[in-house]
Motif scaffolding. Structure first.
Motif, PDB file in Angstrom:
ATOM      1  N   TYR A 102      35.287 123.267  45.448  1.00 18.81           N
ATOM      2  CA  TYR A 102      34.911 121.856  45.532  1.00 18.81           C
ATOM      3  C   TYR A 102      36.056 121.027  46.108  1.00 18.81           C
ATOM      4  CZ  TYR A 102      33.412 117.181  44.186  1.00 18.81           C
ATOM      5  OH  TYR A 102      33.053 115.854  44.208  1.00 18.81           O
ATOM      6  N   LEU A 144      36.318 121.516  49.851  1.00 19.97           N
ATOM      7  CA  LEU A 144      35.249 120.749  50.506  1.00 19.97           C
ATOM      8  C   LEU A 144      35.584 119.259  50.493  1.00 19.97           C
ATOM      9  CD1 LEU A 144      31.732 122.068  49.406  1.00 19.97           C
ATOM     10  CD2 LEU A 144      32.728 122.040  51.693  1.00 19.97           C
ATOM     11  N   ASN A 145      36.156 118.814  49.376  1.00 27.02           N
ATOM     12  CA  ASN A 145      36.530 117.409  49.216  1.00 27.02           C
ATOM     13  C   ASN A 145      37.608 117.024  50.241  1.00 27.02           C
ATOM     14  OD1 ASN A 145      36.478 114.873  48.120  1.00 27.02           O
ATOM     15  ND2 ASN A 145      37.108 115.467  46.068  1.00 27.02           N
ATOM     16  N   TYR A 178      37.999 118.414  53.149  1.00 24.84           N
ATOM     17  CA  TYR A 178      37.314 118.317  54.434  1.00 24.84           C
ATOM     18  C   TYR A 178      36.578 116.981  54.535  1.00 24.84           C
ATOM     19  CZ  TYR A 178      33.898 119.210  58.110  1.00 24.84           C
ATOM     20  OH  TYR A 178      33.119 119.095  59.235  1.00 24.84           O
ATOM     21  N   SER A 179      35.864 116.634  53.451  1.00 26.37           N
ATOM     22  CA  SER A 179      35.095 115.393  53.431  1.00 26.37           C
ATOM     23  C   SER A 179      35.995 114.173  53.633  1.00 26.37           C
ATOM     24  CB  SER A 179      34.354 115.284  52.095  1.00 26.37           C
ATOM     25  OG  SER A 179      33.896 113.978  51.880  1.00 26.37           O
ATOM     26  N   ILE A 221      36.373 113.906  57.725  1.00 23.76           N
ATOM     27  CA  ILE A 221      35.206 113.063  58.026  1.00 23.76           C
ATOM     28  C   ILE A 221      35.481 111.586  57.728  1.00 23.76           C
ATOM     29  CG2 ILE A 221      32.796 112.618  57.431  1.00 23.76           C
ATOM     30  CD1 ILE A 221      32.529 115.654  57.019  1.00 23.76           C
ATOM     31  N   LEU A 222      35.767 111.281  56.478  1.00 26.81           N
ATOM     32  CA  LEU A 222      35.927 109.868  56.109  1.00 26.81           C
ATOM     33  C   LEU A 222      37.188 109.258  56.719  1.00 26.81           C
ATOM     34  CD1 LEU A 222      34.868 109.945  52.344  1.00 26.81           C
ATOM     35  CD2 LEU A 222      33.489 109.330  54.333  1.00 26.81           C
TER      36      LEU A 222
END
Lengths: 554, 280
Positions: free
Chosen positions: A404, A407-408, A410-411, A415-416
């Motif tokens: 998790y 993934l966080n 990466y997020s 992305i953000l």
């Protein structure tokens, strides 16, 4: 196979760290901040001419924006430019590379310092893993920040010091590495001498023996020679530029927090007592570096020092941090690891806590190491208390938490961050420079000077350093470290970066480049400018406009 | 004897300083009626402490009144009585208190919910919706952009603010909470050392179970509130007791330096009190 599992695990952790640091390196963040461009262009100038952009041969500290950047990182970029070109990847590579090397280094350091072998292997692997996915370490690893390389050198100095307790000749190497770490970043100017003093005091009985003295002298002399250039300019305004303005003990520019200006005389001497206010300010700033709110929820307030929605550590690590702290203080059987971790916990925030900025993670980066060890200790303790099936479940939950977290990252980081922090990273300048390269060579370009953007344009336009040095005289070389004056405009080939002059600039046939604050829609209409190209941030707001003047209409 | 008297006076002044700042700060920044409203639960907690010291199994009974008085804090009573029955006084009569506290909580549930983090905010929803379009696929987006994340982010914000030492010793400085919090001064800033000593040597404090249960229950309840400011006054007594415990331990650890340390603590604390009054 059983013998090799720690090595396999370490390789996997290093591979994970490699992915976190090198994935889209140079592309994410997409922008390129002025400090990065400043360091990259200085390295380019050294490569081509042996001098920085001001014509100073091999500077001890780099003048740059009169903020006098530390030299080690800049010199490390020089050999990379012929390999990778003058690119953002080349400029950011040393950060990512030394950040990656820190992962096995912390493994070996913990292995060396922990007396219990079973604990040593488990703790070193878990701590390496926590560091590999640490948002704090990663955010600075993916961009041109000197602190990451400085941290690696600092830690390497400590590791070789401990190795030297069994092999005396390594003390010389340790001192040399420490000496190189001092000019690597501002915080190390405080931290490294303090650490050397503490370690030497602790092991003075060993180090004062005949076996060590000769190697200490050799290492000390070489270290002094390395440090001498830095010492020679240590009292110049340039060297002290950073320290002077930011420290909480200086009240020239700003009174201490809580100062009550409405009181005078005796009342003021009590209520505004420098001792009282500065002590309170210092303790609050120091305590902030251990605050769970900053560590696990808010993170750094500077947009370029953090990722959106992520703090310096993941919030699930909080209970392990508390448990780890408790065990660290209680368990004397942790031996030298306990001593070093506590020392690093206590001294690492000092360079940051004496500045006014609240919770600045760049200056306190060395703190990531003991805090990662503490979290690792908490995780290891919980896992070792579990039995058979509960242990498998525990590993399973940890695995899920790790997945998790990745993934966080990466997020938030890819992305953000690209969407929300594009402006903070000066996104759009490369695209503007690429367009300028396609314009007619005889038509000048005037770029509105904002936030030292001339350096980014010099970088992306790959301006010849010799011409740059000739066209942009700022101070004489004798006053390089003393004179803080700046020139208001910069010439980069056919491009001039300065404040726009609405009286004269619209009367010549040229391109004007600015953001929508530099040139508003009304000004476009008023001066009959033609919009040639617009460059947007990911949120579709305007980053840069490139316009052509119409002097015939004037 | 004279020395002992001086020491006793200094000790007393230290206790006064520890217990004075937060109520004084609250009073200076709010009306008397508001002070009364938020101070009343502390009086009830004080009654609980009295019963706890007397080793009464029903020491959590006064806490039930808190839930009736202020439904936003009803969960605090439930958690405290539950912890008492599970960990300290494991008898059937204690469970009656748990049931009573649950009844109080249920009756005040609507009020609690209206003050909790589980409220709809159009702006938060719009941000989450906009963010979902940034991801390469909707499944990845939904992991991080969903209603649950909105609520947990609010909960995390409150929780970490409540466990932040800078909250209690430096009024959140250097990162004050704007608009929704008064950032009151709560304890003398040098008391942070006493607090840490008190926490580490918790077993020296005969009230450590009381402090642990009440502070944990309070933090969990307050974390669930939309705005914990002012309601966090229920943490005043547990934290003050931890600090006093630290002061007592310090005097045992550093017997030689006791007087000097006390004087330093007093000077800084009373300057802080004067500063608080002068700045209000």
């Amino acid at each position: 196979m059983k013998k090799f599992w720690p090595v396999i695990a370490l390789i996997l952790i290093i591979f994970l760290g490699l992915t976190m640091r090198f994935y889209k390196l140079g592309q994410a963040p997409a922008g390129f901040y002025n400090d990065e461009a400043g360091q990259g262009y200085a390295a380019y100038s050294i490569l081509k001419t042996g001098k920085d952009e001001f014509g100073k041969p091999f500077p001890i500290v780099f003048r740059s924006f009169a903020d006098f950047k530390t030299p080690v990182y800049i010199y490390s970029i020089v050999p990379l430019i012929p390999i990778f070109g003058l690119t953002t990847f080349a400029v950011r590579f040393p950060s990512a590379f030394f950040s990656l090397l820190t992962i096995p280094l912390i493994y070996f350091l913990i292995l060396k310092l922990t007396p219990d072998k079973k604990l040593a292997i488990g703790l070193s692997l878990i701590s390496s893993l926590v560091l590999a996915i640490s948002p704090w370490h990663i955010v600075f690893s993916r961009t041109d920040y000197e602190c990451v390389m400085a941290l690696f050198l600092f830690l390497l100095g400590i590791y070789t010091f401990y190795l030297s307790l069994k092999k005396p000749y390594l003390i010389a190497l340790s001192l040399i590495i420490f000496a190189v770490s001092i000019p690597a970043y501002h915080a190390q100017r405080v931290l490294t001498p303090l650490t050397i003093f503490i370690l030497f005091y602790r092991f003075r009985k060993t180090l004062l023996t005949r076996d060590y003295i000769k190697y200490s002298i050799v290492g000390g002399v070489i270290a002094l020679l390395i440090t001498l250039p830095t010492l020679s300019i240590s009292t110049t305004p340039g060297f002290l530029a950073r320290a002077r303005g930011l420290n909480i003990f200086s009240h020239d520019r700003q009174m201490p927090s809580g100062y009550l200006a409405e009181y005078n005389g005796f009342a003021s001497s009590i209520l505004n007592s420098s001792v009282f206010l500065t002590t309170e300010e210092f303790l609050s700033l120091y305590s902030a570096y251990f605050s769970p709110r900053n560590m696990f929820n808010l993170g750094d307030y500077v947009p370029r020092s953090s990722y959106p929605t992520l703090a310096t550590f993941f919030s699930w690590e909080f209970p392990f941090y508390i448990l780890g702290l408790f065990i660290l203080i209680q368990n004397k059987e942790l031996g030298e690891l306990r001593f070093l971790t506590i020392v690093l916990l206590l001294i690492s925030p000092l360079p940051a806590a004496i500045t006014r900025d609240p919770y600045t993670t760049i200056r306190s980066l060395p703190l990531v190491i003991p805090q990662v060890v503490v979290i690792g200790l908490g995780i290891f303790t919980v896992l070792s208390l579990l039995k058979s099936r509960a242990k498998i479940l525990g590993f399973g939950i940890l695995g899920l938490a790790l997945f998790y977290s990745i993934l966080n990252l990466y997020s938030s980081g890819i992305i953000l961050n690209e969407f929300y922090r594009a402006k903070d990273w000066d996104s759009g300048i490369k695209e503007a420079a690429d367009f300028i390269n396609t314009t007619e060579p005889n038509i000048p370009v005037v770029i509105d000077a904002v936030n030292q953007n001339f350096m980014q344009f010099a970088f992306f336009l790959q301006t010849d350093p010799q011409s740059y040095q000739k066209d942009n005289f700022e101070v004489s070389l004798d006053d390089y470290y003393n004179d803080m004056s700046r020139i208001p405009s910069h010439k980069i080939g056919k491009v001039i970066v300065r404040q726009l002059n609405w009286q004269t600039d619209t009367k010549k046939d040229q391109y004007l480049v600015a953001d929508n604050i530099g040139i508003s829609d009304n000004q476009i209409k008023e001066h009959n400018l033609t919009v040639v190209k617009e460059i947007f941030y990911p949120d579709q707001s305007i980053a840069y406009r490139i316009l052509r003047t119409n002097p015939a209409s004037k | 004897m004279k020395g002992e008297n001086v020491f006793s006076i200094l000790w007393l002044l230290s206790i006064v300083a520890i217990f004075l700042i937060w109520p004084l700060s609250f009073l200076l920044h709010n009306s008397i009626s508001e002070f009364g409203f938020y101070f009343f639960p502390t009086l009830l907690i004080g009654s609980s402490l009295f019963l706890f010291v007397k080793r009464k199994f029903y020491w959590t009974a006064p806490l039930l009144v808190i839930g009736v008085f202020n439904p936003a804090l009803a969960l605090f009573s439930v958690l405290a009585t539950l912890a008492n029955s599970l960990l300290i006084y494991k008898n059937k009569l204690g469970w009656i208190l748990v049931v009573l506290s649950l009844i109080v909580f249920v009756f005040g549930f609507n009020k609690f919910k209206s003050e909790s983090v589980f409220y709809f905010d159009h702006n938060d929803q719009q941000v989450a919706l906009r963010n979902t379009y940034l991801y390469p696929d909707v499944y990845t987006a939904r992991i991080f952009q969903n209603k649950f994340t909105i609520y947990t982010n609010r909960l995390k914000f409150n929780f970490f603010a409540l466990v932040d030492p800078n909250n209690y010793f430096f009024n959140f400085h250097p990162r004050e909470i704007s608009v929704t919090n008064q950032n009151l001064e709560k304890f003398p800033f040098l008391a942070i050392f006493l607090f840490l000593i008190g926490i580490y040597f918790y077993q020296n404090n005969s009230n450590w179970k009381f402090i642990l249960i009440l502070s944990s229950a309070a933090i969990l309840n307050l974390s669930l509130l939309k705005n914990f400011d002012k309601n966090d006054f229920i943490l005043f007594l547990p934290i003050a007791l931890a600090i006093v415990g630290g002061l007592s331990t310090l005097s045992q650890l550093f017997k030689r330096w006791n007087l000097i340390l006390l004087i330093i603590f007093l000077i800084f604390s009373y300057v802080q009190i004067l500063h608080l009054i002068a700045s209000s």
